[in-house]
Design an enzyme around this catalytic site. Structure first.
Site, mmCIF file in Angstrom:
data_model
loop_
_atom_site.group_PDB
_atom_site.id
_atom_site.type_symbol
_atom_site.label_atom_id
_atom_site.label_comp_id
_atom_site.label_asym_id
_atom_site.label_seq_id
_atom_site.Cartn_x
_atom_site.Cartn_y
_atom_site.Cartn_z
ATOM 1 N N LYS A 51 0.827 -1.209 0.000
ATOM 2 C CA LYS A 51 0.000 0.000 0.000
ATOM 3 C C LYS A 51 0.861 1.259 0.000
ATOM 4 O O LYS A 51 0.585 2.218 -0.732
ATOM 5 C CB LYS A 51 -0.947 -0.024 1.203
ATOM 6 C CG LYS A 51 -2.017 -1.096 1.103
ATOM 7 C CD LYS A 51 -2.740 -1.331 2.414
ATOM 8 C CE LYS A 51 -3.743 -2.476 2.280
ATOM 9 N NZ LYS A 51 -4.391 -2.837 3.555
ATOM 10 N N GLN A 108 -4.263 -1.160 9.713
ATOM 11 C CA GLN A 108 -4.208 -2.499 9.129
ATOM 12 C C GLN A 108 -4.844 -3.520 10.079
ATOM 13 O O GLN A 108 -4.489 -3.605 11.245
ATOM 14 C CB GLN A 108 -2.759 -2.882 8.834
ATOM 15 C CG GLN A 108 -2.597 -4.243 8.179
ATOM 16 C CD GLN A 108 -3.199 -4.292 6.784
ATOM 17 O OE1 GLN A 108 -3.098 -3.342 6.012
ATOM 18 N NE2 GLN A 108 -3.828 -5.409 6.452
ATOM 19 N N ASP A 112 -10.977 3.025 4.356
ATOM 20 C CA ASP A 112 -11.275 1.588 4.325
ATOM 21 C C ASP A 112 -12.770 1.340 4.196
ATOM 22 O O ASP A 112 -13.196 0.245 3.822
ATOM 23 C CB ASP A 112 -10.756 0.913 5.599
ATOM 24 C CG ASP A 112 -9.491 0.104 5.354
ATOM 25 O OD1 ASP A 112 -9.227 -0.243 4.183
ATOM 26 O OD2 ASP A 112 -8.772 -0.181 6.323
#
Length: 294
Positions: A55, A99, A122
């Site tokens: 990412k 994460q 997200d």
């Protein structure tokens, strides 16, 4: 029998990321700052480290400023919430990604709730999930469902009136993806660990999407001839990356199929980049120049 259409997420991602880079450089050349994404990793889980590295590298290549926070595996919830509060207040941070999964001592739900909905790239905050339910396009769609939707659209896979079967009812993929498929006027069935006679359901699918993380779960005899098969799963078996779908066998029946790796994975990261730039546009009050936007 003819070979199935390969839904190449890697190639499409390269195209979309090139567009995003051009858009970002246009903003910068006009005197604006770059978009900013903060990525927070707690602990040393090898798989999470790989995902985060991918990412961060993707951000760099399209011109997004990435701030990487590596926290100790013994970090407690309160310490992580302090980091999130700081990032929520920073004007140069458009997106915050923590994460998952988090270590067991951390309140994952509390962490998700702490991220400001307008920086929740997200798409996991209840406000963004609610906007997905309500078909409000100003929210953020979770990255994997977003990537799948864009991939199917790019390859001209018609969803209206089609039977879409999703195997896996998880919070990150299955549930939000089912809502997104309803946006497209598909008839949606969601299967999970308690589903009786999974094969009966998968055989009815015009579009079959598996997101379980169970290697080789979907066999050739579970797929209708000509079906579109999307494999979200990713596992390592004997040193090889494989998906939920027995690619070799299912390819003999499928009309179109995603490879693993190179299918959904790159599109998930691209979805994150697109959501970050979407947040940036809203915060900077600028308009998109890209052809495909979340």
């Amino acid at each position: 029998m003819s070979e199935p259409l390969i839904l190449d997420g890697r190639a499409l991602s390269e195209k979309l990321r090139k567009e995003l880079r051009g858009e970002i450089e246009g903003y910068v050349s006009s005197g604006l700052r770059r978009p900013g994404l903060a990525v927070v990793l707690v602990g040393n889980d090898p798989a999470s480290q790989v995902y985060v590295r991918n990412k961060v590298n993707a951000c760099r290549k399209v011109g997004i400023e990435s701030l990487f926070y590596q926290l100790d595996e013994n970090t407690v919830t309160e310490e992580l919430l302090e980091v999130i509060a700081e990032l929520n207040s920073r004007e140069d941070v458009d997106g915050i990604l923590v994460q998952l999964p988090l270590p067991s001592q951390i309140d994952q739900r509390g962490v998700i709730l702490a991220i400001h909905p307008e920086k929740d790239v997200d798409g996991f905050h209840p406000e963004n999930m609610g906007k997905l339910v309500a078909h409000a396009e100003d929210g953020f769609i979770p990255c994997t469902p977003l990537g799948i939707d864009i991939l199917l659209s790019h390859y001209g896979i018609e969803l209206e009136g089609k039977d879409v079967v999703i195997v896996g009812a998880g919070f990150i993929v299955g549930r939000p993806l089912s809502l997104l498929m309803l946006w497209r006027n598909a008839t949606v069935t969601v299967c999970h660990i308690h589903t009786r006679d999974l094969k009966k359901h998968t055989l009815s699918a015009d579009v079959l999407i598996s997101a379980t993380g169970v290697p080789g779960l979907i066999k050739e005899d579970m797929v209708k001839k000509g079906a579109v098969v999307v494999d979200v799963g990713i596992s390592k078996v004997e040193g090889k990356i494989v998906g939920d779908v027995d690619f070799e066998g299912v390819s003999r029946k499928a009309g179109a199929i995603t490879p693993v790796p190179g299918g959904v994975g790159p599109m998930t990261v691209t979805g994150l980049l697109m959501n970050t730039v979407k947040s940036y546009r809203k915060r900077m009050k600028v308009h998109s120049t890209s052809t495909m936007n979340p």
